[in-house]
Design a protein around this motif. Structure first.
Motif, PDB file in Angstrom:
ATOM      1  N   ARG A 277       0.812  -1.211   0.000  1.00  0.00           N
ATOM      2  CA  ARG A 277       0.000   0.000   0.000  1.00  0.00           C
ATOM      3  C   ARG A 277       0.849   1.265   0.000  1.00  0.00           C
ATOM      4  N   GLN A 278       2.085   1.159   0.406  1.00  0.00           N
ATOM      5  CA  GLN A 278       2.931   2.349   0.489  1.00  0.00           C
ATOM      6  C   GLN A 278       3.277   2.851  -0.917  1.00  0.00           C
ATOM      7  N   ALA A 279       3.152   4.159  -1.104  1.00  0.00           N
ATOM      8  CA  ALA A 279       3.435   4.748  -2.427  1.00  0.00           C
ATOM      9  C   ALA A 279       4.925   4.709  -2.722  1.00  0.00           C
ATOM     10  N   VAL A 280       5.735   5.019  -1.713  1.00  0.00           N
ATOM     11  CA  VAL A 280       7.196   5.025  -1.876  1.00  0.00           C
ATOM     12  C   VAL A 280       7.781   4.084  -0.837  1.00  0.00           C
ATOM     13  N   THR A 281       8.569   3.151  -1.320  1.00  0.00           N
ATOM     14  CA  THR A 281       9.191   2.184  -0.407  1.00  0.00           C
ATOM     15  C   THR A 281      10.669   2.511  -0.277  1.00  0.00           C
ATOM     16  N   GLY A 282      11.071   2.878   0.923  1.00  0.00           N
ATOM     17  CA  GLY A 282      12.473   3.205   1.179  1.00  0.00           C
ATOM     18  C   GLY A 282      13.240   1.996   1.661  1.00  0.00           C
ATOM     19  N   PRO A 283      14.491   2.203   2.008  1.00  0.00           N
ATOM     20  CA  PRO A 283      15.290   1.086   2.532  1.00  0.00           C
ATOM     21  C   PRO A 283      14.703   0.605   3.859  1.00  0.00           C
ATOM     22  N   PRO A 284      14.749  -0.695   4.118  1.00  0.00           N
ATOM     23  CA  PRO A 284      14.141  -1.222   5.356  1.00  0.00           C
ATOM     24  C   PRO A 284      14.881  -0.751   6.608  1.00  0.00           C
ATOM     25  N   GLU A 285      14.125  -0.522   7.660  1.00  0.00           N
ATOM     26  CA  GLU A 285      14.714  -0.090   8.933  1.00  0.00           C
ATOM     27  C   GLU A 285      14.363  -1.055  10.070  1.00  0.00           C
ATOM     28  N   SER A 286      13.078  -1.342  10.214  1.00  0.00           N
ATOM     29  CA  SER A 286      12.679  -2.235  11.304  1.00  0.00           C
ATOM     30  C   SER A 286      12.854  -3.694  10.892  1.00  0.00           C
ATOM     31  N   MET A 287      12.693  -4.575  11.867  1.00  0.00           N
ATOM     32  CA  MET A 287      12.826  -6.002  11.601  1.00  0.00           C
ATOM     33  C   MET A 287      11.769  -6.481  10.608  1.00  0.00           C
ATOM     34  N   ARG A 288      10.541  -6.015  10.750  1.00  0.00           N
ATOM     35  CA  ARG A 288       9.477  -6.434   9.843  1.00  0.00           C
ATOM     36  C   ARG A 288       9.748  -5.996   8.417  1.00  0.00           C
ATOM     37  N   GLU A 289      10.244  -4.778   8.247  1.00  0.00           N
ATOM     38  CA  GLU A 289      10.541  -4.273   6.898  1.00  0.00           C
ATOM     39  C   GLU A 289      11.651  -5.083   6.244  1.00  0.00           C
ATOM     40  N   HIS A 290      12.629  -5.522   7.034  1.00  0.00           N
ATOM     41  CA  HIS A 290      13.691  -6.375   6.480  1.00  0.00           C
ATOM     42  C   HIS A 290      13.127  -7.695   5.970  1.00  0.00           C
ATOM     43  N   VAL A 291      12.198  -8.300   6.723  1.00  0.00           N
ATOM     44  CA  VAL A 291      11.634  -9.582   6.312  1.00  0.00           C
ATOM     45  C   VAL A 291      10.770  -9.404   5.059  1.00  0.00           C
ATOM     46  N   VAL A 292      10.011  -8.310   4.984  1.00  0.00           N
ATOM     47  CA  VAL A 292       9.168  -8.063   3.807  1.00  0.00           C
ATOM     48  C   VAL A 292      10.028  -7.822   2.565  1.00  0.00           C
ATOM     49  N   ALA A 293      11.094  -7.065   2.713  1.00  0.00           N
ATOM     50  CA  ALA A 293      11.996  -6.817   1.577  1.00  0.00           C
ATOM     51  C   ALA A 293      12.650  -8.115   1.110  1.00  0.00           C
ATOM     52  N   ALA A 294      13.030  -8.970   2.055  1.00  0.00           N
ATOM     53  CA  ALA A 294      13.617 -10.265   1.684  1.00  0.00           C
ATOM     54  C   ALA A 294      12.585 -11.132   0.965  1.00  0.00           C
ATOM     55  N   SER A 295      11.325 -11.042   1.376  1.00  0.00           N
ATOM     56  CA  SER A 295      10.271 -11.841   0.729  1.00  0.00           C
ATOM     57  C   SER A 295      10.079 -11.428  -0.727  1.00  0.00           C
ATOM     58  N   LYS A 296      10.098 -10.119  -0.973  1.00  0.00           N
ATOM     59  CA  LYS A 296       9.940  -9.642  -2.358  1.00  0.00           C
ATOM     60  C   LYS A 296      11.107 -10.084  -3.229  1.00  0.00           C
ATOM     61  N   ALA A 297      12.315 -10.022  -2.681  1.00  0.00           N
ATOM     62  CA  ALA A 297      13.484 -10.460  -3.447  1.00  0.00           C
ATOM     63  C   ALA A 297      13.428 -11.960  -3.712  1.00  0.00           C
ATOM     64  N   MET A 298      13.013 -12.712  -2.723  1.00  0.00           N
ATOM     65  CA  MET A 298      12.955 -14.172  -2.869  1.00  0.00           C
ATOM     66  C   MET A 298      11.880 -14.577  -3.877  1.00  0.00           C
ATOM     67  N   ARG A 299      10.828 -13.778  -3.951  1.00  0.00           N
ATOM     68  CA  ARG A 299       9.748 -14.071  -4.896  1.00  0.00           C
ATOM     69  C   ARG A 299      10.235 -13.977  -6.341  1.00  0.00           C
ATOM     70  N   ASN A 300      11.217 -13.140  -6.553  1.00  0.00           N
ATOM     71  CA  ASN A 300      11.796 -12.984  -7.905  1.00  0.00           C
ATOM     72  C   ASN A 300      13.011 -13.864  -8.127  1.00  0.00           C
ATOM     73  N   GLY A 301      13.306 -14.752  -7.150  1.00  0.00           N
ATOM     74  CA  GLY A 301      14.445 -15.653  -7.292  1.00  0.00           C
ATOM     75  C   GLY A 301      15.777 -15.005  -6.985  1.00  0.00           C
ATOM     76  N   LEU A 302      15.803 -13.825  -6.382  1.00  0.00           N
ATOM     77  CA  LEU A 302      17.057 -13.121  -6.071  1.00  0.00           C
ATOM     78  C   LEU A 302      17.487 -13.488  -4.651  1.00  0.00           C
ATOM     79  N   TRP A 303      18.134 -14.631  -4.522  1.00  0.00           N
ATOM     80  CA  TRP A 303      18.424 -15.139  -3.185  1.00  0.00           C
ATOM     81  C   TRP A 303      19.500 -14.313  -2.480  1.00  0.00           C
ATOM     82  N   LYS A 304      20.419 -13.709  -3.221  1.00  0.00           N
ATOM     83  CA  LYS A 304      21.483 -12.923  -2.574  1.00  0.00           C
ATOM     84  C   LYS A 304      20.917 -11.663  -1.924  1.00  0.00           C
TER      85      LYS A 304
END
Length: 916
Positions: free
Chosen positions: A705-732
């Protein structure tokens, strides 16, 4: 002008005063001054017999009053109170009266029984009774008939000679009256006269002539002089008496204001005195004590020339205990007196029996020092308590001839050293003391928990108080030595449970090192001690109240030390998950803590599905903090009352036993990510896809829902960012989002052997990213080289081969392995994106038609009849005035409806065939 308001001259007032003085001086009544000690009421220490008998007599008086008024309901309640009071007085009667029931009690029973029988025989009188009284009469009569059977002999004896006691009382009253008359005859007649005058009317205030050299009452007479001068000054303000007595506007308000100011000053002074007393009490007093008006002088322990023996010390001990719990009793003074009594008994070598008795009484007095049981004990009292309990256990462990327990009655206590020395029979040569050390140690442990809850968790005070746990554990070990010598299984189970609760949450690194073979030191680890204590409880706990807690603590300790399979098997064998809702709240809290620890252990071992399943119930509720008793959440609209909040605060865990909630949430979200992302990729086009973790999906939706997504700061934001990367097969990228400096500091460094956990986590990210990549892009490729996949995801080729083989075997991937070329050949059975969307549209249309038919059936009447004049179906055109047309329309609808159903069935068969 009236004579009353006439102006009086100074000479007239002086002459009047002089005449009054002359008239009063010859007839002045001698005043008697009393010292401060005599003025203050002396404290009366009553024996246990007097206390119990007075209680019985008070209730008997009430019963007599109710009997006169024929208030049978109150008489019934008073009779029940009388029987309870007599039950309490039985030990005193057995000791003081040698088991003989008091005559006044038997008299009361006989009178009540006679009254009830007479009332029961009077049928007309019974009919006039109210419904409540009539019911109480029958109940009281039945209870009385049953109760009097225990006193048949005493009742028969009383009925033989009921006037015996009355004659004795009359003789005593007569002798007392004669002695009073003799004492009055010996006294001076003038004093008797003055005394009678003072009783009938108040004497005028007269200033007697003080003897020479007596300055004891100067301050009193000076104050009177000041009052006289002040009154004369007030009179001088007015020109005549009329002005003095005339009502002045605002006078009442001024008086009220002065009265209020005076009360405020007195209240402030009392508050100040109270604060000073509390300050002195907090400082320990240093031997000084503020003596208030109600403070009584400290009584002397014994006279100088008194012969101190066991009987005298016990008598003084019972006198001190008689004041226990009464209003106005100085608890601090009681503890000091008991300490002094212990010193006296030790100085006179009265033996170890009396020493144990007095020491146990001191411990009880320290427990009673705190008036509110919910409040924590003060630090100085806590130190005294630990010291006294340790000294008492040393005394008990130093001898084998001391029997202490609740089964020992006060009448059968053996405390005298002389009797012990004179006893020739070795089997009867022992001391017996009433008291339960296990209950004392359990209460001490509860006080320790309350003290920890009272302290600020982030202060040095909490750390200082937490150091006392070593002393508490030492006391429990000392008590274990004493109880094991007595061989009492039920008490041993309770004691072992206390010991387990101090051990189960503590991590012992030596246990893991010894299991891994890294430590050569062979010693009894906490895991072995826990196993031994819990097994004893499993076998010997007959009531099955302690066993569930012991089992949960055992599982928790196994999980804490990475014994995953033992912890899992014990949890499954216990079946506690089926009966936990029937257990008490503290055990339910322990169950939640155990499940959380089990989930963390599964995560450390790489069992992601088991970890997610164990943490699901706690995390999905959104009340993990409350379910683990680590704090209270704010309730909306005051759902929790103050009493409920007080009870829940008492259930909270001390801070050093808390589980890190951020670590817990991170482990849950990472586990959900590793399960949910491959599942979403595999069922991307499935309209009936289910959610595995609602909280994880919630975090993804918030991010989208966020219009602009910045770099993750909290623990939850880190997990969500990792999920999006993993969804595209970008494991690194996913690896960098999950494992970095921020996440290490917040979460991963909190694990024991954190590097091993991070290595496991990277491996799981690589494997699940490979699965997600295959699910997402399988429709694009004809074949894939396993060597290329191994290089893309930095995995060994056998590992890639094993993952793909498992996917093919579970029918998750429609492909086959070509061994000569080491490649994966896709069968292209998955529908394209356009085909998947067409299938979704067809399913939605079929659901729409089913819903419309269901609605139409609801509109129809029962048994298929139409509610109105028309029987119109969806899609039909009614033909008015043509019966054949209506019938034809109905027939056409049936045919079309059947065709529609056939078409839908054919469509579903084609879709299933296409999928296969």
């Amino acid at each position: 002008m009236s004579r009353f308001f006439g102006t009086a001259s100074d000479s007239d007032t002086e002459s009047d005063v002089s005449e009054e003085e002359v008239q009063q001086r010859p007839t002045a009544v001698p005043t008697y001054t009393f010292s401060d000690d005599e003025e203050e009421q002396k404290r009366i220490v009553r024996s246990a017999k007097e206390k119990r008998f007075e209680e019985l007599k008070d209730i008997i008086k009430l019963i007599k009053n109710y009997k006169k008024n024929k208030d049978l309901s109150k008489m019934l309640s008073s009779f029940e109170e009388l029987t309870k009071a007599y039950q309490k007085a039985l030990p005193v009667i057995a000791k003081e009266e040698k088991g003989v029931t008091p005559r006044f009690y038997i008299q009361c029973l006989v009178e009540v029984e006679t009254f009830l029988n007479e009332l029961w025989e009077d049928r007309d009188g019974r009919k006039n009774l109210s419904k409540n009284n009539s019911k109480s009469l029958s109940t009281l009569r039945q209870k009385m008939r049953k109760y009097v059977k225990d006193f048949e002999a005493d009742v028969a004896k009383f009925k033989e000679n009921p006037d015996e006691e009355e004659e004795d009382e009359e003789a005593e009253e007569k002798s007392e009256a004669e002695s009073d008359e003799e004492s009055e005859a010996e006294g001076p007649a003038a004093f008797r006269k003055s005394e009678s005058e003072t009783r009938t009317k108040p004497l005028p205030k007269v200033k007697p002539i003080a003897p020479e050299g007596d300055d004891s009452d100067d301050s009193y007479w000076d104050s009177d002089g000041e009052d006289e001068t002040s009154s004369s000054d007030d009179d001088s303000k007015y020109a005549n008496l009329k002005e003095k007595f005339l009502k002045v506007a605002g006078g009442d308000d001024d008086k009220k204001k002065e009265k209020k100011d005076r009360k405020d000053k007195e209240k402030a002074q009392r508050r100040k005195d109270r604060e000073e007393e509390e300050e002195l009490e907090m400082e320990g007093g240093d031997g000084w004590q503020v003596q208030g008006k109600a403070t009584q002088a400290k009584p002397k322990m014994f006279a100088k020339d008194a012969d101190i023996n066991t009987g005298v010390v016990l008598k003084k001990l019972f006198e001190i205990l008689a004041a226990r719990g009464k209003k106005g009793t100085d608890r601090r003074e009681q503890v000091e007196m008991l300490h002094e009594l212990y010193t006296v008994s030790e100085a006179n070598n009265l033996g170890i029996g009396i020493a144990v008795k007095v020491k146990f009484t001191i411990i009880s007095a320290i427990f009673d020092y705190n008036p509110k049981i919910c409040d924590a004990m003060k630090p100085e009292h806590w130190e005294k308590l630990l010291q006294c309990i340790a000294e008492l256990l040393d005394l008990l462990n130093s001898r084998t001839d001391i029997i202490m327990g609740e089964h020992v009655s006060e009448d059968h206590e053996k405390l005298d050293q002389a009797e012990y020395d004179a006893e020739q029979d070795p089997s009867r040569r022992f001391f017996s003391v009433r008291g339960c050390m296990l209950t004392t140690v359990e209460r001490m442990d509860e006080e320790f928990v309350k003290i920890l809850k009272e302290c600020d968790a982030h202060s040095n005070e909490y750390v200082e108080r937490l150091k006392d746990e070593t002393r508490v554990s030492a006391i429990i070990d000392s008590l274990q030595t004493y109880i094991e010598r007595q061989s009492l299984p039920s008490e041993l189970c309770r004691l072992y449970m206390r010991k387990i609760e101090h051990m189960y949450y503590k991590f012992d690194p030596n246990t893991i090192k010894q299991n891994n073979g890294e430590s050569n030191v062979e010693k009894d680890t906490t895991l072995a001690v826990m196993d031994r204590l819990c097994r004893y409880i499993y076998v010997n706990d007959k009531e099955e109240r302690i066993r569930p807690r012991a089992m949960l603590c055992h599982i928790y300790h196994y999980a804490l030390h990475d014994e995953w399979y033992k912890a899992r098997d014990l949890m499954l064998m216990s079946h506690l998950q089926e009966t936990v809702h029937l257990l008490d709240p503290s055990t339910q809290i322990l169950y939640n803590r155990t499940m959380v620890q089990l989930g963390l252990c599964a995560f450390r071992h790489g069992h992601i599905k088991e970890a997610h399943h164990a943490l699901l119930d706690i995390q999905s509720s959104g009340r993990a903090k409350e379910l683990l008793a680590q704090g209270l959440l704010l309730q909306r609209q005051h759902e929790r009352t103050s009493e409920q909040e007080k009870i829940e605060k008492q259930r909270q865990m001390p801070f050093h036993m808390h589980i890190n909630l951020e670590l817990l949430e991170c482990v849950y979200l990472v586990s959900a990510m590793l399960i949910e992302i491959p599942y979403m990729a595999a069922h991307e086009s499935d309209a009936r896809r289910r959610m595995i973790s609602k909280s994880f999906h919630h975090q993804l939706k918030v991010s989208e829902r966020q219009a602009v997504t910045g770099p993750p700061e909290s623990m939850r934001e880190h997990v969500v960012a990792a999920s999006k990367a993993m969804r595209n097969g970008l494991w690194k990228q996913a690896h960098n989002f999950i494992i970095n400096e921020k996440m290490n500091a917040k979460v991963w460094d909190l694990f024991y052997q954190a590097d091993r956990v991070r290595t496991m986590l990277v491996r799981k990210i690589q494997e699940e990213s490979l699965r997600t990549y295959l699910f997402t892009h399988s429709s694009v490729y004809d074949s894939l080289s396993m060597a290329t996949l191994s290089k893309m995801f930095d995995l060994e080729q056998p590992t890639v081969h094993a993952i793909i083989s498992k996917m093919v075997m579970n029918e998750e991937l429609m492909a086959s392995l070509d061994e000569p070329t080491q490649s994966v050949v896709m069968h292209r059975t998955e529908p394209s994106r356009l085909q998947s969307m067409s299938l979704q549209l067809a399913d939605k249309l079929a659901n729409l038609v089913d819903n419309n038919e269901r609605i139409l059936k609801i509109r129809q009447g029962p048994f298929g009849f139409s509610r109105g004049n028309q029987n119109v179906r969806f899609g039909d055109r009614p033909q008015y005035g043509n019966r054949q047309g209506q019938q034809g329309g109905g027939g056409n609808w049936q045919r079309r409806g059947g065709d529609n159903r056939d078409n839908r069935d054919n469509h579903r068969d084609n879709r299933d065939r296409h999928n296969n």
